[in-house]
Design a protein around this motif. Sequence first.
Motif, PDB file in Angstrom:
ATOM      1  N   SER A 196       0.841  -1.200   0.000  1.00 21.58           N
ATOM      2  CA  SER A 196       0.000   0.000   0.000  1.00 21.58           C
ATOM      3  C   SER A 196       0.869   1.240   0.000  1.00 21.58           C
ATOM      4  O   SER A 196       2.032   1.203   0.405  1.00 21.58           O
ATOM      5  CB  SER A 196      -0.883   0.033   1.255  1.00 21.58           C
ATOM      6  OG  SER A 196      -1.683  -1.100   1.354  1.00 21.58           O
TER       7      SER A 196
ATOM      8  N   VAL B 289       2.969  -2.627   4.380  1.00 25.96           N
ATOM      9  CA  VAL B 289       2.568  -4.010   4.146  1.00 25.96           C
ATOM     10  C   VAL B 289       1.894  -4.538   5.411  1.00 25.96           C
ATOM     11  O   VAL B 289       2.103  -4.003   6.509  1.00 25.96           O
ATOM     12  CB  VAL B 289       3.770  -4.929   3.821  1.00 25.96           C
ATOM     13  CG1 VAL B 289       4.433  -4.511   2.523  1.00 25.96           C
ATOM     14  CG2 VAL B 289       4.777  -4.972   4.957  1.00 25.96           C
ATOM     15  N   ARG B 290       1.112  -5.564   5.234  1.00 27.39           N
ATOM     16  CA  ARG B 290       0.473  -6.190   6.401  1.00 27.39           C
ATOM     17  C   ARG B 290       1.412  -7.260   6.937  1.00 27.39           C
ATOM     18  O   ARG B 290       1.952  -8.068   6.170  1.00 27.39           O
ATOM     19  CB  ARG B 290      -0.863  -6.790   5.998  1.00 27.39           C
ATOM     20  CG  ARG B 290      -1.665  -7.329   7.166  1.00 27.39           C
ATOM     21  CD  ARG B 290      -3.137  -7.170   6.914  1.00 27.39           C
ATOM     22  NE  ARG B 290      -3.575  -7.770   5.658  1.00 27.39           N
ATOM     23  CZ  ARG B 290      -4.019  -9.012   5.557  1.00 27.39           C
ATOM     24  NH1 ARG B 290      -4.045  -9.790   6.619  1.00 27.39           N
ATOM     25  NH2 ARG B 290      -4.423  -9.479   4.407  1.00 27.39           N
TER      26      ARG B 290
ATOM     27  N   THR C  62      -1.171 -11.391  10.917  1.00 27.52           N
ATOM     28  CA  THR C  62      -1.754 -10.441  11.877  1.00 27.52           C
ATOM     29  C   THR C  62      -2.549  -9.394  11.102  1.00 27.52           C
ATOM     30  O   THR C  62      -2.535  -9.370   9.885  1.00 27.52           O
ATOM     31  CB  THR C  62      -0.686  -9.713  12.725  1.00 27.52           C
ATOM     32  OG1 THR C  62      -0.097  -8.667  11.942  1.00 27.52           O
ATOM     33  CG2 THR C  62       0.389 -10.651  13.225  1.00 27.52           C
ATOM     34  N   ASP C  63      -3.210  -8.529  11.846  1.00 26.49           N
ATOM     35  CA  ASP C  63      -3.938  -7.416  11.240  1.00 26.49           C
ATOM     36  C   ASP C  63      -3.166  -6.119  11.351  1.00 26.49           C
ATOM     37  O   ASP C  63      -3.743  -5.045  11.268  1.00 26.49           O
ATOM     38  CB  ASP C  63      -5.304  -7.269  11.938  1.00 26.49           C
ATOM     39  CG  ASP C  63      -6.194  -8.474  11.656  1.00 26.49           C
ATOM     40  OD1 ASP C  63      -7.105  -8.728  12.454  1.00 26.49           O
ATOM     41  OD2 ASP C  63      -5.965  -9.156  10.631  1.00 26.49           O
ATOM     42  N   LYS C  64      -1.870  -6.245  11.528  1.00 30.64           N
ATOM     43  CA  LYS C  64      -1.033  -5.071  11.739  1.00 30.64           C
ATOM     44  C   LYS C  64      -0.456  -4.582  10.419  1.00 30.64           C
ATOM     45  O   LYS C  64       0.090  -5.359   9.638  1.00 30.64           O
ATOM     46  CB  LYS C  64       0.106  -5.446  12.692  1.00 30.64           C
ATOM     47  CG  LYS C  64       1.091  -4.335  12.977  1.00 30.64           C
ATOM     48  CD  LYS C  64       2.172  -4.840  13.926  1.00 30.64           C
ATOM     49  CE  LYS C  64       3.224  -3.769  14.141  1.00 30.64           C
ATOM     50  NZ  LYS C  64       4.296  -4.245  15.043  1.00 30.64           N
ATOM     51  N   LEU C  65      -0.566  -3.262  10.207  1.00 28.61           N
ATOM     52  CA  LEU C  65       0.018  -2.634   9.034  1.00 28.61           C
ATOM     53  C   LEU C  65       1.365  -2.058   9.447  1.00 28.61           C
ATOM     54  O   LEU C  65       1.459  -1.324  10.425  1.00 28.61           O
ATOM     55  CB  LEU C  65      -0.906  -1.524   8.531  1.00 28.61           C
ATOM     56  CG  LEU C  65      -0.838  -1.095   7.074  1.00 28.61           C
ATOM     57  CD1 LEU C  65      -1.087  -2.246   6.143  1.00 28.61           C
ATOM     58  CD2 LEU C  65      -1.825   0.027   6.806  1.00 28.61           C
TER      59      LEU C  65
ATOM     60  N   PHE D  88       4.492   0.307   8.356  1.00 30.31           N
ATOM     61  CA  PHE D  88       4.816   1.386   7.434  1.00 30.31           C
ATOM     62  C   PHE D  88       6.311   1.430   7.156  1.00 30.31           C
ATOM     63  O   PHE D  88       7.134   1.115   8.012  1.00 30.31           O
ATOM     64  CB  PHE D  88       4.368   2.724   8.018  1.00 30.31           C
ATOM     65  CG  PHE D  88       2.879   2.907   7.999  1.00 30.31           C
ATOM     66  CD1 PHE D  88       2.096   2.438   9.037  1.00 30.31           C
ATOM     67  CD2 PHE D  88       2.260   3.546   6.937  1.00 30.31           C
ATOM     68  CE1 PHE D  88       0.716   2.592   9.014  1.00 30.31           C
ATOM     69  CE2 PHE D  88       0.888   3.709   6.903  1.00 30.31           C
ATOM     70  CZ  PHE D  88       0.111   3.229   7.940  1.00 30.31           C
TER      71      PHE D  88
END
Lengths: 110, 113
Positions: free
Chosen positions: A33, A90-91, A95-98, A100
């Motif tokens: 992203s 990226v993820r 996990t649901d963690k982004l 940066f």
Amino acid sequence: GQSLEQPSEVTAVEGAIVQINCTYQTSGFYGLSWYQQHDGGAPTFLSYNALDGLEETGRFSSFLSRSDSYGYLLLQELQMKDSASYFCAVREDNTDKLIFGTGTRLQVFP
Amino acid sequence: DTEVTQTPKHLVMGMTNKKSLKCEQHMGHRAMYWYKQKAKKPPELMFVYSYEKLSINESVPSRFSPECPNSSLLNLHLHALQPEDSALYLCASSQISGADEQFFGPGTRLTVL
């Protein structure tokens, strides 16, 4: 763990084209992203690439090469308002963690 | 309404104070996040709420206490903070937890004296 590296700063003039690179090391990968953040402002989602290739959205395009663990954001017809920090993200695997990237500060000059 | 709102915009507090940061979204998103951002650094995840339940706590000190009263609201309660906690605190939401597209609020600029 995950790491995403970006150049710390890029400068360009109005009307030019600039490319902001992102190289990543991840244990698992879903997609890349890009976010834009003006000074004192909120990060704003720009684009997401899950597959190899170029995605175009107006003046901004984003590219991904999964085999090279590399992506870039391409900004065309630069305007003064494009001066901002740009983060790839990226993820984290499973996990649901982004996560940066280190961020690139773009300065556009007249 | 595609906006995440945060209050207050700025907050100055002493190390013995108790204060709360508030975040609200009306996009029907089921995941909400707190991030901390230092100057010239990327946002760092602190907490994730999914369907109003805490799903991720990134080993945040207990002087930060999150709360999700309902699916639209997210609070961050602050107590006995340290000067190094001074930062921009960003709230974000997404349709589901783990979505790559997150919507961020403007943040609360916190200064701890």
